[in-house]
Design an enzyme around this catalytic site. Structure first.
Site, short mmCIF file in Angstrom:
data_model
loop_
_atom_site.label_atom_id
_atom_site.label_comp_id
_atom_site.label_asym_id
_atom_site.label_seq_id
_atom_site.Cartn_x
_atom_site.Cartn_y
_atom_site.Cartn_z
N ILE A 1 -4.55 -9.52 0.90
CA ILE A 1 -5.17 -8.55 1.79
C ILE A 1 -5.33 -7.00 1.27
O ILE A 1 -4.48 -6.76 0.92
CB ILE A 1 -4.15 -8.48 2.90
CG1 ILE A 1 -3.99 -9.69 3.59
CG2 ILE A 1 -4.54 -7.33 4.27
CD1 ILE A 1 -2.93 -9.76 4.73
N LYS B 1 -4.41 20.79 -5.96
CA LYS B 1 -5.10 20.92 -4.69
C LYS B 1 -4.72 22.38 -3.92
O LYS B 1 -3.37 22.06 -3.77
CB LYS B 1 -5.06 19.71 -3.62
CG LYS B 1 -5.62 20.14 -2.52
CD LYS B 1 -5.55 19.04 -1.45
CE LYS B 1 -6.21 19.26 -0.07
NZ LYS B 1 -6.16 18.35 1.08
N GLU C 1 -8.25 16.72 7.19
CA GLU C 1 -7.23 17.68 6.75
C GLU C 1 -6.21 17.02 6.09
O GLU C 1 -5.12 17.62 5.97
CB GLU C 1 -6.57 18.41 8.06
CG GLU C 1 -7.50 19.59 8.61
CD GLU C 1 -7.59 21.08 7.52
OE1 GLU C 1 -6.72 20.93 6.73
OE2 GLU C 1 -8.31 21.68 7.95
N GLY D 1 0.96 -1.20 0.10
CA GLY D 1 -0.08 0.06 0.03
C GLY D 1 0.84 1.24 0.19
O GLY D 1 2.02 1.12 -0.13
N THR D 2 0.26 2.52 0.33
CA THR D 2 1.10 3.62 0.27
C THR D 2 2.23 3.74 1.41
O THR D 2 3.30 4.26 1.00
CB THR D 2 0.05 4.63 0.37
OG1 THR D 2 -1.18 4.81 -0.24
CG2 THR D 2 0.77 6.13 0.25
N ALA D 3 1.84 3.11 2.45
CA ALA D 3 2.80 3.29 3.52
C ALA D 3 3.86 2.65 3.16
O ALA D 3 5.17 2.68 3.39
CB ALA D 3 2.11 2.59 5.03
N LEU E 1 -1.29 3.28 9.34
CA LEU E 1 -2.22 3.02 10.07
C LEU E 1 -1.96 2.13 11.18
O LEU E 1 -2.83 2.11 12.26
CB LEU E 1 -3.37 2.25 9.21
CG LEU E 1 -4.00 3.12 8.13
CD1 LEU E 1 -5.13 2.54 7.19
CD2 LEU E 1 -4.79 4.34 8.80
N THR F 1 -4.23 14.39 6.22
CA THR F 1 -2.70 14.21 7.08
C THR F 1 -2.42 12.83 7.00
O THR F 1 -1.14 12.49 7.36
CB THR F 1 -3.02 14.70 8.50
OG1 THR F 1 -4.24 14.17 8.82
CG2 THR F 1 -3.29 16.24 8.53
N SER G 1 0.62 -9.36 0.54
CA SER G 1 -0.25 -10.24 -0.07
C SER G 1 -1.39 -9.60 -0.75
O SER G 1 -2.20 -8.70 -0.34
CB SER G 1 -0.88 -11.08 1.33
OG SER G 1 -1.91 -11.87 0.91
#
Length: 500
Positions: A40, A76, A342, A12-14, A333, A344, A37
Site C-alpha cells: 500500500i 522555507k 498553506e 508513512g508520515t502520520a 488523512l 498544513t 504494508s
C-alpha cells in the site's frame, strides 16, 4: 488502569510521527506496534512545512543537520502566491513578524495610517518583513534576532522529501523500541458489548491486540471510518478542488527558500525546492478542468525536466465527524483533508499526536477527555479551513468560471465576520490559540487586495515626523541585514557538512 499496548495502523508520515513522539514521551512501560504494508503506497506530497515542525523535531531529539541531510531538506521562509488576487499579482505569506508594534498598537496600523495619508515612504507592507526580504534574495541564516536591534530574526520551516522523513523517523522509532509488522489488515475485531476495537487480523492470519488504536491508514480510514462508521463532513462547497496531479522534476536554476503557489485557470500549482529535486503539483477542480488539461498545464510549467510520470491523487476536502471514537484516534488523512495550500498537512498530524499525548487516556477512556480532544481538533480544522477558503474567496479574477464561483460563494460565518472586521476597522484577532496568527491573515488579506477603511486611533500617537522616522528606521534595518545574509544554497551545504 494504565494503557500498555498501542497499535498504529499505517506508516508513512502520520504513522511514524505518531510512533516517534509516543515512544519518546510515553515509551516507558508502553508497547507500541506499527503495522504497515509495502503493498500500500502513501500519498506522499506533504513536502512543505510550517515553523512548528521545529518543536516536534526537537521534542523527539532530532538533530537538524542529520535530518536535513537525510531528507534532502531545504529551508522555507514563507509561501509566495502568484495570480491569486488577480492575474500578474504576487505576494508572500512570510513567516515571522512584520515591523514592530509600539505598546498595544500592532504595526500594520502605523503602515495603514501612512498609506491612507498618501505618504510615498510607506512603501509595501513586505518592506517591513525580514523573512520576505531574505526570501526574495534567496538568502538564509539561523538568526534569532537582527543584530543590534529589537527586531525578530529569521523564522523558518523546511521543505523535505516526506518519504525520506518517514524513513528517518522509522529508524529512530525502531531504535527506541517500536515494533514494526509488515502486513495487510484483513479484519478489525470489536468487543461485542462496548464496540471497542480489540484486535486486527492480518492477511497472514496473525492477530494483533491493543488497548488504544491509532488510525494512520490514509484516505481509506480503515478503523475510524470503515470499522467504527464515523461519518465525514464534506467541505467541497467551500473548497471545490478535488484532484491533484503530482510530478517530481529537476530543480530550476534557483534554490528558493520558499514555496511557490501559482494560481491557474481552475486551481493552483505548487513548486517545492529540495536538495535533489523539486516537488511539483497541480491542484484543480475536475468540474472545471479535465485531468488531461490539468496535466498539460503542470508539465508546461516545470522549471526542470520531469523525473517520473505524473500521478493523479483524488480527494474530498472535509473532516471526520469525530477524530477520537471509542478507543481509536485518527491521525493524518484518516482525520480529514485540507489541500496543501498553506502546508498544513504535516502540521495537523503533529498537533493531533501532540494532543493525544497531552490527553493520553487510561483504560476507562473518559468521555469528557475524548470530547475535549474532538472539540480542539475540530476547531483547528475549521480555522485552517477558513484560512484556505480566504485565498479562493478573496480574488478579483474574471478569466474563468472557477474563480468567479469562488469569489461569489457564501463562506462560513466565522470567516465573514473576520473579513468584515478587518475591512471596516483594520482589526484582526487570533481566537483560542488558532494556528494562523494575525500577521498571517494580514498578509493574505492585503496581498489579495482587501484594504481596511480605517485603523485604530492608537496609531495617531506618533507625530508625522515620528511616523516617518519609525518606518524609515525599520526599512533600513531590515533591508541592510537581509542583504548581509549568506545564500540559501550555501547555508544548506554548510549545515549538511556538519551532519554525522
Amino acid at each position: 488502569m494504565r494503557i500498555r499496548r498501542v497499535v498504529i495502523v499505517g506508516g508513512g508520515t502520520a504513522g511514524w510521527m505518531s510512533a516517534a513522539l509516543l515512544t519518546k514521551v510515553l515509551g516507558t512501560g508502553l508497547s507500541i506496534t506499527l503495522i504497515e504494508s509495502d503493498e500500500i503506497g502513501t500519498v506522499g506530497v506533504g513536502e512543505a512545512t510550517i515553523p512548528p515542525i521545529q518543536v516536534f523535531n526537537q521534542a523527539i531529539g532530532m538533530n537538524e543537520a542529520d535530518f536535513v541531510k537525510a531528507t534532502g531538506g531545504t529551508f522555507k521562509l514563507g509561501i509566495e502566491f502568484e495570480n491569486w488576487g488577480g492575474l500578474g499579482d504576487r505576494y508572500m505569506h512570510a513567516f515571522g513578524t512584520i515591523g514592530r508594534p509600539l505598546g498595544l498598537t500592532p504595526f500594520h496600523n502605523f503602515w495603514l495610517r501612512a498609506r491612507q495619508a498618501g505618504r510615498a515612504d510607506a512603501g509595501s507592507l513586505w518592506n517591513y518583513s525580514f523573512n520576505y526580504q531574505a526570501a526574495s534574495r534567496d538568502r538564509y541564516a539561523r538568526l534569532d534576532r537582527i543584530p543590534n536591534s529589537p527586531l525578530e530574526g529569521i523564522v523558518e520551516a523546511y521543505h523535505f522529501d516526506a518519504g525520506l522523513y518517514a524513513r528517518f523517523l522509522r529508524q529512530g522509532s525502531e531504535a527506541g523500541g517500536v515494533k514494526r509488522i509488515e502486513g495487510m489488515i484483513m479484519g478489525v475485531n470489536r468487543d461485542g458489548e462496548n464496540g471497542f476495537i480489540r484486535s486486527v487480523t492480518l492477511k497472514s492470519g496473525e492477530t494483533v491486540e491493543g488497548d488504544l488504536f491509532i488510525d494512520c491508514s490514509g484516505f481509506r480510514a480503515l478503523l475510524i471510518g470503515e470499522a467504527l462508521g464515523v461519518g465525514y463532513e464534506d467541505w467541497t462547497r467551500w473548497l471545490p478542488c478535488d484532484r491533484a496531479i503530482a510530478v517530481p522534476a529537476e530543480n530550476g536554476p534557483r534554490l528558493r527558500p520558499y514555496t511557490q503557489s501559482i494560481a491557474h485557470k481552475a486551481g493552483w500549482q505548487w513548486r517545492i525546492p529540495l536538495q535533489h529535486r523539486a516537488g511539483n503539483g497541480h491542484v484543480f477542480s475536475s468540474n472545471h478542468m479535465s485531468e488531461d488539461e490539468a496535466a498539460a498545464i503542470l508539465m508546461g510549467n516545470l522549471e526542470g525536466k520531469p523525473l517520473a510520470d505524473p500521478r493523479t491523487i483524488r480527494f474530498r476536502t472535509g473532516r471526520r465527524a469525530t477524530f477520537w471514537e471509542k478507543n481509536c484516534v485518527s491521525v493524518g488523512l484518516s482525520s480529514g483533508f485540507l489541500e496543501p495550500l498553506e502546508s498544513t498537512s504535516i502540521h495537523l498530524i503533529q498537533t493531533s499526536i501532540v494532543r493525544l499525548v497531552q490527553m493520553f487516556p487510561d483504560l476507562n477512556f473518559a468521555a469528557a477527555n475524548i470530547a475535549e480532544y474532538n472539540a480542539q481538533v475540530g476547531f483547528e480544522y475549521e480555522r485552517v479551513r477558513d484560512f484556505i477558503i480566504l485565498h479562493y474567496h478573496l480574488n478579483r479574477r474574471t478569466d474563468s468560471a472557477f474563480w468567479t464561483a469562488c469569489r461569489e460563494m457564501a463562506v462560513p460565518e466565522s470567516l465573514t465576520h473576520r473579513l468584515d472586521l478587518f475591512r471596516q476597522t483594520g482589526r484582526i484577532f487570533r481566537e483560542n490559540n488558532e494556528l494562523f496568527s494575525e500577521v498571517a491573515w494580514l498578509q493574505v488579506m492585503v496581498g489579495q487586495g482587501l484594504m481596511p477603511e480605517s485603523f485604530t486611533p492608537l496609531a495617531d500617537k506618533l507625530s508625522d515626523d515620528q511616523l516617518g522616522r519609525y518606518l524609515a528606521d525599520l526599512r533600513q534595518i531590515i533591508d541592510a541585514n537581509a542583504g548581509r545574509l549568506p545564500g540559501h544554497r550555501e547555508a544548506v551545504a554548510r549545515l549538511i557538512a556538519s551532519a554525522v
